[in-house]
Scaffold this motif. Structure first.
Motif, PDB file in Angstrom:
ATOM      1  N   ALA A 236       0.812  -1.292   0.157  1.00 24.22           N
ATOM      2  CA  ALA A 236      -0.096  -0.088   0.072  1.00 24.22           C
ATOM      3  C   ALA A 236       0.839   1.177   0.022  1.00 24.22           C
ATOM      4  O   ALA A 236       0.695   2.340  -0.591  1.00 24.22           O
ATOM      5  CB  ALA A 236      -0.903   0.184   1.091  1.00 24.22           C
ATOM      6  N   ARG A 237       1.941   1.223   0.889  1.00 24.24           N
ATOM      7  CA  ARG A 237       2.785   2.510   0.948  1.00 24.24           C
ATOM      8  C   ARG A 237       3.474   2.606  -0.611  1.00 24.24           C
ATOM      9  O   ARG A 237       3.880   3.570  -1.040  1.00 24.24           O
ATOM     10  CB  ARG A 237       3.819   2.276   2.008  1.00 24.24           C
ATOM     11  N   GLY A 238       3.963   1.325  -1.110  1.00 23.69           N
ATOM     12  CA  GLY A 238       4.547   1.530  -2.236  1.00 23.69           C
ATOM     13  C   GLY A 238       3.748   2.025  -3.594  1.00 23.69           C
ATOM     14  O   GLY A 238       4.186   2.531  -4.055  1.00 23.69           O
ATOM     15  N   LEU A 239       2.522   1.538  -3.565  1.00 20.15           N
ATOM     16  CA  LEU A 239       1.510   1.953  -4.483  1.00 20.15           C
ATOM     17  C   LEU A 239       1.272   3.531  -4.380  1.00 20.15           C
ATOM     18  O   LEU A 239       1.431   4.211  -5.258  1.00 20.15           O
ATOM     19  CB  LEU A 239       0.067   1.476  -4.291  1.00 20.15           C
ATOM     20  N   SER A 240       1.284   4.052  -2.843  1.00 18.71           N
ATOM     21  CA  SER A 240       1.194   5.488  -2.888  1.00 18.71           C
ATOM     22  C   SER A 240       2.495   6.352  -3.278  1.00 18.71           C
ATOM     23  O   SER A 240       2.326   7.459  -3.865  1.00 18.71           O
ATOM     24  CB  SER A 240       1.334   5.631  -1.284  1.00 18.71           C
ATOM     25  N   ASP A 241       3.594   5.649  -3.233  1.00 17.31           N
ATOM     26  CA  ASP A 241       4.777   6.341  -3.684  1.00 17.31           C
ATOM     27  C   ASP A 241       4.682   6.196  -5.224  1.00 17.31           C
ATOM     28  O   ASP A 241       5.200   7.479  -5.821  1.00 17.31           O
ATOM     29  CB  ASP A 241       6.036   5.407  -3.227  1.00 17.31           C
ATOM     30  N   VAL A 242       4.219   5.193  -5.709  1.00 17.78           N
ATOM     31  CA  VAL A 242       3.977   5.079  -7.137  1.00 17.78           C
ATOM     32  C   VAL A 242       3.265   6.482  -7.939  1.00 17.78           C
ATOM     33  O   VAL A 242       3.400   7.111  -8.838  1.00 17.78           O
ATOM     34  CB  VAL A 242       3.529   3.765  -7.820  1.00 17.78           C
TER      35      VAL A 242
ATOM     36  N   LEU B 125       2.490  -3.582  -9.060  1.00 20.48           N
ATOM     37  CA  LEU B 125       2.178  -2.325  -8.674  1.00 20.48           C
ATOM     38  C   LEU B 125       1.481  -1.351  -9.878  1.00 20.48           C
ATOM     39  O   LEU B 125       0.962  -0.857  -9.632  1.00 20.48           O
ATOM     40  CB  LEU B 125       3.467  -1.427  -8.206  1.00 20.48           C
ATOM     41  N   ALA B 126       2.169  -1.784 -11.004  1.00 19.36           N
ATOM     42  CA  ALA B 126       1.470  -1.067 -12.304  1.00 19.36           C
ATOM     43  C   ALA B 126       0.219  -1.289 -12.406  1.00 19.36           C
ATOM     44  O   ALA B 126      -0.673  -0.594 -12.931  1.00 19.36           O
ATOM     45  CB  ALA B 126       2.455  -1.620 -13.559  1.00 19.36           C
ATOM     46  N   PHE B 127      -0.221  -2.603 -12.374  1.00 17.62           N
ATOM     47  CA  PHE B 127      -1.488  -3.076 -12.269  1.00 17.62           C
ATOM     48  C   PHE B 127      -2.413  -2.449 -11.332  1.00 17.62           C
ATOM     49  O   PHE B 127      -3.379  -1.934 -11.404  1.00 17.62           O
ATOM     50  CB  PHE B 127      -1.610  -4.542 -12.266  1.00 17.62           C
ATOM     51  N   SER B 128      -2.023  -2.474 -10.171  1.00 16.86           N
ATOM     52  CA  SER B 128      -2.430  -1.642  -9.047  1.00 16.86           C
ATOM     53  C   SER B 128      -2.722  -0.320  -9.445  1.00 16.86           C
ATOM     54  O   SER B 128      -3.926   0.475  -9.147  1.00 16.86           O
ATOM     55  CB  SER B 128      -2.040  -1.841  -7.549  1.00 16.86           C
ATOM     56  N   ALA B 129      -1.844   0.392  -9.815  1.00 22.67           N
ATOM     57  CA  ALA B 129      -1.991   1.950 -10.240  1.00 22.67           C
ATOM     58  C   ALA B 129      -2.724   2.089 -11.386  1.00 22.67           C
ATOM     59  O   ALA B 129      -3.738   2.955 -11.201  1.00 22.67           O
ATOM     60  CB  ALA B 129      -0.606   2.458 -10.724  1.00 22.67           C
ATOM     61  N   ALA B 130      -2.866   1.043 -12.169  1.00 22.67           N
ATOM     62  CA  ALA B 130      -4.064   1.216 -13.314  1.00 22.67           C
ATOM     63  C   ALA B 130      -5.345   1.075 -12.573  1.00 22.67           C
ATOM     64  O   ALA B 130      -6.169   1.860 -13.011  1.00 22.67           O
ATOM     65  CB  ALA B 130      -3.759   0.092 -14.317  1.00 22.67           C
ATOM     66  N   ALA B 131      -5.503   0.310 -11.654  1.00 27.12           N
ATOM     67  CA  ALA B 131      -6.648   0.054 -10.946  1.00 27.12           C
ATOM     68  C   ALA B 131      -7.298   1.361 -10.289  1.00 27.12           C
ATOM     69  O   ALA B 131      -8.546   1.393  -9.875  1.00 27.12           O
ATOM     70  CB  ALA B 131      -6.869  -1.153 -10.087  1.00 27.12           C
ATOM     71  N   ALA B 132      -6.091   2.078  -9.618  1.00 24.43           N
ATOM     72  CA  ALA B 132      -6.422   3.250  -8.949  1.00 24.43           C
ATOM     73  C   ALA B 132      -6.976   4.592  -9.810  1.00 24.43           C
ATOM     74  O   ALA B 132      -7.614   5.506  -9.277  1.00 24.43           O
ATOM     75  CB  ALA B 132      -5.279   3.714  -8.204  1.00 24.43           C
ATOM     76  N   GLY B 133      -6.778   4.307 -11.288  1.00 22.97           N
ATOM     77  CA  GLY B 133      -7.437   5.201 -12.189  1.00 22.97           C
ATOM     78  C   GLY B 133      -6.833   6.367 -12.419  1.00 22.97           C
ATOM     79  O   GLY B 133      -7.225   7.277 -13.270  1.00 22.97           O
ATOM     80  N   THR B 134      -5.418   6.240 -12.255  1.00 15.20           N
ATOM     81  CA  THR B 134      -4.714   7.524 -12.313  1.00 15.20           C
ATOM     82  C   THR B 134      -3.848   7.610 -13.853  1.00 15.20           C
ATOM     83  O   THR B 134      -3.537   8.716 -14.280  1.00 15.20           O
ATOM     84  CB  THR B 134      -3.840   8.218 -11.126  1.00 15.20           C
ATOM     85  N   PRO B 135      -2.988   6.380 -14.168  1.00 12.22           N
ATOM     86  CA  PRO B 135      -2.206   6.394 -15.188  1.00 12.22           C
ATOM     87  C   PRO B 135      -2.785   6.533 -16.628  1.00 12.22           C
ATOM     88  O   PRO B 135      -4.291   6.331 -16.708  1.00 12.22           O
ATOM     89  CB  PRO B 135      -1.518   5.503 -15.194  1.00 12.22           C
ATOM     90  N   ASP B 136      -2.162   7.251 -17.782  1.00 10.50           N
ATOM     91  CA  ASP B 136      -2.780   7.352 -19.181  1.00 10.50           C
ATOM     92  C   ASP B 136      -2.587   5.965 -19.826  1.00 10.50           C
ATOM     93  O   ASP B 136      -2.986   5.632 -20.739  1.00 10.50           O
ATOM     94  CB  ASP B 136      -2.159   8.344 -19.749  1.00 10.50           C
ATOM     95  N   ILE B 137      -1.635   5.108 -19.294  1.00  7.93           N
ATOM     96  CA  ILE B 137      -1.218   3.766 -19.746  1.00  7.93           C
ATOM     97  C   ILE B 137      -0.595   2.971 -18.917  1.00  7.93           C
ATOM     98  O   ILE B 137       0.122   3.454 -17.763  1.00  7.93           O
ATOM     99  CB  ILE B 137      -0.408   3.893 -20.838  1.00  7.93           C
ATOM    100  N   ALA B 138      -0.537   1.816 -18.802  1.00 10.94           N
ATOM    101  CA  ALA B 138       0.077   0.834 -17.803  1.00 10.94           C
ATOM    102  C   ALA B 138       0.602  -0.375 -18.360  1.00 10.94           C
ATOM    103  O   ALA B 138      -0.177  -1.041 -19.195  1.00 10.94           O
ATOM    104  CB  ALA B 138      -1.009   0.576 -16.366  1.00 10.94           C
ATOM    105  N   ILE B 139       1.773  -0.775 -18.035  1.00 12.00           N
ATOM    106  CA  ILE B 139       2.396  -1.875 -18.571  1.00 12.00           C
ATOM    107  C   ILE B 139       2.688  -2.676 -17.666  1.00 12.00           C
ATOM    108  O   ILE B 139       3.769  -2.200 -16.841  1.00 12.00           O
ATOM    109  CB  ILE B 139       3.330  -1.584 -19.590  1.00 12.00           C
ATOM    110  N   SER B 140       2.657  -3.824 -17.323  1.00 10.87           N
ATOM    111  CA  SER B 140       2.664  -4.757 -16.329  1.00 10.87           C
ATOM    112  C   SER B 140       3.690  -6.145 -16.908  1.00 10.87           C
ATOM    113  O   SER B 140       3.085  -7.104 -17.593  1.00 10.87           O
ATOM    114  CB  SER B 140       1.651  -5.266 -15.601  1.00 10.87           C
TER     115      SER B 140
END
Length: 233
Positions: free
Chosen positions: A92-98, A126-141
């Motif tokens: 969770a902390r890592g996702l926050s950092d990303v 974490l890339a997938f988790s960031a994508a699920a958070a709805g903020t990146p314009d693209i995600a590659i995992s």
């Protein structure tokens, strides 16, 4: 070597953030997310490759709170030690950092036309988790080990999303990869590529025990093509 080191503001202080700039000095942003081996020669090489394609690349140091400056060898002993160190990691902390790094990129005057995330192993999850958070314009995992167990989050992903796995990965069962394939088949904007002859971390060219040059080349061609389509530099 990074072009510069920014200061990343986090909820528990600030951290140095290595940033690579393309030759033009500006372009879309990419958060490059580490494996358990830390920010090592391999990750720096990937950052340089992405910058050469025209991207502004930032790499957050995810282990800095408990192992600042961490990197390990890419052999059996190094893997064992890296797994021990990564046991202290809080996802969770890592996702926050990303996500904080993504916001930092978006605020830079050098970043144009959006910002995305690209991660390997731990970073792939974490890339997938960031994508699920709805903020990146693209995600590659790449070969994220927790992707299959978190497939319910796929419904939250609205950005273009690309997965890579090895068909012979001893850490991610082929049945888990199949579950991701089935989920992606019905999700618009998502795609998955499996290098059936490859194991885990097959793109890591400084890890002889993992690297599969042919599979890595195929996957990287797919990656750069995806970037050109979804977040062109």
């Amino acid at each position: 070597m990074p072009t510069r080191t920014d200061q990343l503001r986090l909820d528990d202080g600030t951290a140095g953030l290595p940033v690579w700039l393309p030759a033009s000095g500006r372009g879309p942003g990419l958060v490059l997310i580490q494996e358990i081996f830390g920010l090592d020669a391999y990750l720096a090489g990937v950052a340089e490759d992405l910058a050469a394609l025209g991207y502004v690349v930032a790499v957050p140091e995810l282990f800095r709170r408990f192992a600042p400056g961490w990197s390990s060898a890419h052999d059996e002993a190094g893997v064992t030690r890296a797994m021990e160190v990564s046991g202290a990691f809080d996802p969770a902390r890592g996702l926050s950092d990303v996500l904080a790094t993504l916001a930092h990129l978006r605020a830079l005057p050098e970043v144009t036309t959006g910002a995305g995330v690209l991660g390997f192993c731990l970073g792939g999850s974490l890339a997938f988790s960031a994508a699920a958070a709805g903020t990146p314009d693209i995600a590659i995992s790449f070969y994220g080990s927790t992707v299959a167990s978190d497939l319910a989050s796929l419904a939250e992903v609205t950005c273009p999303l690309q997965f890579h796995f090895g068909g012979q990965d001893p850490f991610i069962p082929r049945s888990d990869v199949r579950a991701v394939e089935e989920a992606v088949a019905s999700h618009p904007g998502a795609e998955i590529h499996v290098q059936e002859d490859a194991g885990h971390a097959f793109h890591n060219n400084v890890a002889p025990m993992f690297h599969n040059p042919e599979a890595a080349a195929r996957a990287w061609e797919l990656t750069t093509g995806f970037l050109r389509r979804a977040l062109p530099a």
